[in-house]
Design a protein around this motif. Structure first.
Motif, short mmCIF file in Angstrom:
data_model
loop_
_atom_site.label_atom_id
_atom_site.label_comp_id
_atom_site.label_asym_id
_atom_site.label_seq_id
_atom_site.Cartn_x
_atom_site.Cartn_y
_atom_site.Cartn_z
N CYS A 158 0.84 -1.20 0.00
CA CYS A 158 0.00 0.00 0.00
C CYS A 158 0.87 1.25 0.00
CB CYS A 158 -0.92 0.00 1.22
SG CYS A 158 -2.02 1.45 1.30
N LYS A 159 0.63 2.11 -0.98
CA LYS A 159 1.36 3.37 -1.07
C LYS A 159 0.46 4.59 -0.85
CE LYS A 159 5.36 1.52 -1.94
NZ LYS A 159 4.98 0.13 -1.65
N ALA A 160 -0.86 4.37 -0.80
CA ALA A 160 -1.80 5.48 -0.59
C ALA A 160 -3.13 4.92 -0.12
CB ALA A 160 -1.98 6.28 -1.88
N PHE A 161 -4.00 5.79 0.40
CA PHE A 161 -5.34 5.36 0.80
C PHE A 161 -6.30 6.54 0.67
CE2 PHE A 161 -3.84 7.33 4.71
CZ PHE A 161 -4.96 7.99 5.19
N THR A 162 -7.58 6.21 0.58
CA THR A 162 -8.66 7.19 0.64
C THR A 162 -9.73 6.66 1.57
OG1 THR A 162 -8.30 8.21 -1.53
CG2 THR A 162 -10.53 8.28 -0.65
N PHE A 163 -10.14 7.50 2.53
CA PHE A 163 -11.21 7.13 3.45
C PHE A 163 -12.44 7.96 3.12
CE2 PHE A 163 -13.58 8.05 7.37
CZ PHE A 163 -13.98 6.76 7.70
N ASN A 164 -13.54 7.27 2.80
CA ASN A 164 -14.81 7.91 2.49
C ASN A 164 -15.65 7.95 3.77
OD1 ASN A 164 -17.51 8.45 1.72
ND2 ASN A 164 -17.15 7.63 -0.34
N GLY A 165 -15.74 9.13 4.40
CA GLY A 165 -16.46 9.26 5.66
C GLY A 165 -17.96 9.12 5.53
#
Length: 294
Positions: A158-165
């Motif tokens: 994993c080099k990045a992430f996005t969290f959808n609140g």
């Protein structure tokens, strides 16, 4: 706490020898008191084992002069102290720490980098969606961005992430294709840079509006089976300033919009919209992070 027999003489022997050294003394002087080895199980002479939180395991080892290292299993909460460490092996559910480097094993995660050497850093962004590169296409169910960041940090791919609140979904990524601004979304990324040059700036090509319509300014309807297809249709049309992709109906619809006066309207139906953008975004913060080259 259970102590193994015959450990006292080994403590005395290690103390008399000044510890187990795997390198020149000059190289060890700059090392931290405890060298961190994430995802590692140790081998050697176990002097004690007991159930404690991971932080207690490290503290107890630090307080005992005869402790050469420790490892901790997150699956069993079992802590083991070592009077001597002979080797280390990769084990996902374990973390370890030693007073000296493990000979023939990878470098500790918390070694200070040479002044001019590139090292790993982490940057976090509020209101940013990193599109594409998902390791798990449907994401992982999570409650906050800190949990999402931890999930990414534990996975070396994993080099990045996005969290959808809004949906409480975490998307860990091997990378990303493009950047969108989006309310209620938090993203982060790992990158390599020299300490003096550890800066990153993103350019948002789209403003993303979840559960929203862009009413009016219709340019036309085009077929699209996904948000990505709808976006590409707009991207390739010079007159298109945005689009609404409708996915609640049986057949997905993509409505292209013209102009720049496009403003979202919230809806409870399955819609997502975006408008073209060109905006530079700086991170909330940048911090050093352990080595991710393994």
């Amino acid at each position: 706490m259970k102590f193994h027999k015959s450990v006292l003489w080994l403590f005395v022997l290690v103390a008399a020898l000044g510890g187990l050294s795997s390198g020149p003394a000059t190289a060890q002087q700059a090392d931290p008191p405890i060298l961190e080895y994430p995802q590692t199980m140790l081998r050697g002479f176990v002097s004690a084992e007991f159930k404690r939180p991971g932080g207690d395991c490290r503290r107890i080892c630090e307080e005992r002069s005869g402790c050469a290292g420790f490892d901790f299993s997150s699956s069993t909460n079992m802590c083991r102290l070592y009077a001597a460490v002979s080797a280390g092996q990769s084990e996902f559910s374990y973390s370890a720490g030693t007073r000296n480097r493990i000979a023939g094993y990878r470098d500790p995660a918390n070694l200070p980098p040479p002044p001019d050497a590139a090292s790993w850093h982490f940057a976090q962004f509020t209101g940013v969606d990193l599109y594409g590169g998902d390791i798990v296409p449907k994401g992982l169910e999570m409650n906050d961005p800190a949990m999402c960041a931890s999930a990414c940090e534990r996975d070396n791919t994993c080099k990045a992430f996005t969290f959808n609140g809004e949906q409480n979904r975490c998307f860990i990524k091997t990378g990303y294709e493009f950047v969108q601004s989006a309310a209620g979304v938090t993203s982060g990324m790992f990158f390599r840079a020299k300490p003096a040059e550890a800066r990153v700036q993103l350019n948002a090509e789209w403003d993303l509006f979840l559960m929203s319509d862009l009413p009016g300014n219709d340019l036309g309807e085009v077929p699209a089976q996904s948000y990505d297809q709808c976006m590409r249709r707009c991207e390739g049309n010079a007159s298109c300033g945005g689009f609404t992709w409708v996915y609640f109906s049986r057949q997905d619809h993509c409505y292209l919009k013209y102009g720049t006066s496009l403003f979202p309207s919230r809806t409870t139906k399955g819609m997502v919209s975006a408008r073209k953008s060109n905006r530079d975004i700086v991170p909330d913060f940048v911090r050093p992070t352990p080595n991710r080259d393994y």
